[in-house]
Design a protein around this motif. Structure first.
Motif, PDB file in Angstrom:
ATOM      1  N   ILE A   1       0.866  -1.167   0.000  1.00 24.94           N
ATOM      2  CA  ILE A   1       0.000   0.000   0.000  1.00 24.94           C
ATOM      3  C   ILE A   1       0.907   1.222   0.000  1.00 24.94           C
ATOM      4  N   ASP A   2       0.776   2.049  -1.044  1.00 27.06           N
ATOM      5  CA  ASP A   2       1.689   3.182  -1.217  1.00 27.06           C
ATOM      6  C   ASP A   2       3.147   2.730  -1.131  1.00 27.06           C
ATOM      7  N   ALA A   3       3.435   1.615  -1.792  1.00 28.73           N
ATOM      8  CA  ALA A   3       4.784   1.042  -1.901  1.00 28.73           C
ATOM      9  C   ALA A   3       5.314   0.476  -0.590  1.00 28.73           C
ATOM     10  N   GLU A   4       4.485   0.418   0.452  1.00 26.85           N
ATOM     11  CA  GLU A   4       4.905  -0.152   1.733  1.00 26.85           C
ATOM     12  C   GLU A   4       4.329  -1.562   1.867  1.00 26.85           C
ATOM     13  N   LEU A   5       5.180  -2.517   2.235  1.00 28.86           N
ATOM     14  CA  LEU A   5       4.735  -3.895   2.376  1.00 28.86           C
ATOM     15  C   LEU A   5       3.705  -4.033   3.494  1.00 28.86           C
ATOM     16  N   VAL A   6       2.688  -4.844   3.223  1.00 32.50           N
ATOM     17  CA  VAL A   6       1.665  -5.144   4.220  1.00 32.50           C
ATOM     18  C   VAL A   6       1.697  -6.647   4.472  1.00 32.50           C
ATOM     19  N   GLU A   7       1.888  -7.031   5.725  1.00 30.71           N
ATOM     20  CA  GLU A   7       1.972  -8.451   6.051  1.00 30.71           C
ATOM     21  C   GLU A   7       0.590  -9.088   6.009  1.00 30.71           C
ATOM     22  N   MET A   8       0.475 -10.176   5.278  1.00 28.62           N
ATOM     23  CA  MET A   8      -0.799 -10.890   5.184  1.00 28.62           C
ATOM     24  C   MET A   8      -0.568 -12.383   5.277  1.00 28.62           C
ATOM     25  N   LYS A   9      -1.510 -13.057   5.925  1.00 30.03           N
ATOM     26  CA  LYS A   9      -1.483 -14.509   5.951  1.00 30.03           C
ATOM     27  C   LYS A   9      -2.001 -15.033   4.607  1.00 30.03           C
ATOM     28  N   GLN A  10      -1.744 -16.313   4.357  1.00 30.47           N
ATOM     29  CA  GLN A  10      -2.035 -16.875   3.041  1.00 30.47           C
ATOM     30  C   GLN A  10      -3.492 -16.738   2.642  1.00 30.47           C
ATOM     31  N   ARG A  11      -4.408 -17.071   3.540  1.00 36.63           N
ATOM     32  CA  ARG A  11      -5.827 -16.986   3.190  1.00 36.63           C
ATOM     33  C   ARG A  11      -6.238 -15.547   2.904  1.00 36.63           C
ATOM     34  N   GLU A  12      -5.690 -14.604   3.664  1.00 34.54           N
ATOM     35  CA  GLU A  12      -5.994 -13.196   3.424  1.00 34.54           C
ATOM     36  C   GLU A  12      -5.482 -12.769   2.057  1.00 34.54           C
ATOM     37  N   PHE A  13      -4.265 -13.184   1.744  1.00 34.92           N
ATOM     38  CA  PHE A  13      -3.677 -12.845   0.446  1.00 34.92           C
ATOM     39  C   PHE A  13      -4.512 -13.434  -0.687  1.00 34.92           C
ATOM     40  N   ARG A  14      -4.886 -14.708  -0.564  1.00 34.51           N
ATOM     41  CA  ARG A  14      -5.653 -15.364  -1.622  1.00 34.51           C
ATOM     42  C   ARG A  14      -7.031 -14.736  -1.778  1.00 34.51           C
ATOM     43  N   LEU A  15      -7.631 -14.348  -0.660  1.00 38.44           N
ATOM     44  CA  LEU A  15      -8.940 -13.701  -0.743  1.00 38.44           C
ATOM     45  C   LEU A  15      -8.830 -12.359  -1.468  1.00 38.44           C
ATOM     46  N   LEU A  16      -7.784 -11.612  -1.177  1.00 42.11           N
ATOM     47  CA  LEU A  16      -7.584 -10.336  -1.862  1.00 42.11           C
ATOM     48  C   LEU A  16      -7.380 -10.560  -3.363  1.00 42.11           C
ATOM     49  N   GLU A  17      -6.655 -11.604  -3.719  1.00 41.00           N
ATOM     50  CA  GLU A  17      -6.474 -11.933  -5.141  1.00 41.00           C
ATOM     51  C   GLU A  17      -7.796 -12.166  -5.843  1.00 41.00           C
ATOM     52  N   ILE A  18      -8.685 -12.880  -5.174  1.00 45.63           N
ATOM     53  CA  ILE A  18      -9.991 -13.151  -5.771  1.00 45.63           C
ATOM     54  C   ILE A  18     -10.727 -11.847  -6.031  1.00 45.63           C
ATOM     55  N   PHE A  19     -10.745 -10.973  -5.036  1.00 43.81           N
ATOM     56  CA  PHE A  19     -11.437  -9.689  -5.204  1.00 43.81           C
ATOM     57  C   PHE A  19     -10.811  -8.870  -6.334  1.00 43.81           C
ATOM     58  N   LEU A  20      -9.487  -8.818  -6.383  1.00 42.41           N
ATOM     59  CA  LEU A  20      -8.817  -8.018  -7.407  1.00 42.41           C
ATOM     60  C   LEU A  20      -8.990  -8.612  -8.801  1.00 42.41           C
ATOM     61  N   SER A  21      -9.244  -9.904  -8.870  1.00 44.32           N
ATOM     62  CA  SER A  21      -9.474 -10.546 -10.165  1.00 44.32           C
ATOM     63  C   SER A  21     -10.913 -10.399 -10.626  1.00 44.32           C
ATOM     64  N   HIS A  22     -11.774  -9.873  -9.741  1.00 41.05           N
ATOM     65  CA  HIS A  22     -13.193  -9.719 -10.072  1.00 41.05           C
ATOM     66  C   HIS A  22     -13.688  -8.332  -9.669  1.00 41.05           C
TER      67      HIS A  22
END
Length: 233
Positions: free
Chosen positions: A153-174
Motif C-alpha cells: 500500500i503506497d509502496a509499503e509492504l503489508v503483512e498478510m497470511k495466506q488466506r488473506e492474500f488469496r482472498l484479496l487476489e480473488i477480489f482483485l481478479s473480479h
C-alpha cells in the motif's frame, strides 16, 4: 513433480493424476498456498466432476484409467468450457502435440520436465486466460504481486497470511463484480474441506483491517455478498 508451488492467483484447481502419491503431493502443496484443490485419479471421475463444477485450471495427465486424458479434454471442450487445461504427456512426437492443441489444450509439457518451466507455463496460461501480461495487479494505491506473494500500500509492504492474500487476489481478479460467500468458498477450498460460511466473514474482517490505509474498500451488500471498490468512486 513440484518442488515449489507455481500458481500465482488464487484458484480452484482440478488435478487429474492416477499416481496417488504424486497427486496428493500436488494437492497438499496447493492447499498450503491457500488454493482450493481437488484430486481425482481416473478420467471417468474427472469428466463427471467437470460437468458440474467450474475450475480455474485443470492439470491433466493423459495416461488415465477409464477415459484417457484426450477424451476428458475433448468432452470438456464439447461442452463449450473455456477452462484452461495444462496437459502432462510422455508423448514426444510433434503430431501428438498438434493433436492436443487442436483438441483444445492451452499448453502441454512433455515428461520428464523441468519444474521451473512447469511453473512458468502455468503462470502464462493463467495470464492469457485473464487477458493479463504481468504478475502484478494495481488497484488504487494497492499493489499485489502474484509471483512474490506480496501486497503493498503506497509502496509499503503489508503483512498478510495466506488466506488473506488469496482472498484479496480473488477480489482483485473480479473488480466491479459482487461475489457471494459461496463463490468465495469455492475458490478458497476443495471439496474435501467443509468450511463454514462464517469463515469468509472472518477473513473479510481481517482483510479490511489490513486495507485500512488503502484507497480500496470491501463493501458488504446484504443478501448478495461482497464487492471490492475504490473509495470515493
Amino acid at each position: 513433480m513440484f518442488v515449489t508451488f507455481f500458481f500465482g492467483k488464487n484458484m480452484r484447481i482440478l488435478i487429474v493424476e492416477d499416481d496417488e502419491i504424486l497427486g496428493e503431493a500436488i494437492s497438499q502443496r496447493a492447499t498450503k498456498q491457500g488454493h482450493g484443490a481437488d484430486l481425482v485419479t481416473t478420467g471417468t471421475k474427472a469428466n463427471e466432476i467437470l460437468k458440474h463444477q467450474s475450475y480455474d485450471l485443470v492439470i491433466l495427465d493423459l495416461n488415465l484409467p477409464g477415459l484417457n486424458g484426450d477424451q476428458v479434454l475433448e468432452k470438456l471442450r464439447s461442452r463449450h468450457s473455456k477452462t484452461p487445461v495444462l496437459i502432462l504427456t510422455a508423448r514426444d512426437q510433434i503430431e501428438d502435440r498438434i493433436q492436443l492443441l487442436d483438441l483444445g489444450a492451452d499448453d502441454y509439457l512433455a515428461k520428464p520436465f523441468d519444474f521451473g518451466e512447469l511453473e512458468a507455463r502455468c503462470r502464462a496460461i493463467l495470464r492469457r486466460h485473464q487477458g493479463q501480461s504481468l504478475d502484478t495487479i494495481n488497484y488504487g494505491n494497492l499493489e499485489l504481486d502474484r509471483r512474490a506473494c506480496t501486497v503493498k500500500i503506497d509502496a509499503e509492504l503489508v503483512e498478510m497470511k495466506q488466506r488473506e492474500f488469496r482472498l484479496l487476489e480473488i477480489f482483485l481478479s473480479h473488480t466491479g463484480r459482487v461475489l457471494s460467500k459461496e463463490e468465495l468458498l469455492d475458490h478458497l477450498y476443495g471439496f474435501d474441506e467443509s468450511p463454514s460460511p462464517n469463515a469468509i466473514e472472518t477473513y473479510v474482517a481481517r482483510l479490511r483491517k489490513k486495507l485500512q490505509s488503502s484507497s480500496v474498500d470491501i463493501r458488504t451488500l446484504r443478501g448478495l455478498g461482497y464487492l471490492l471498490d475504490r473509495e470515493n468512486g
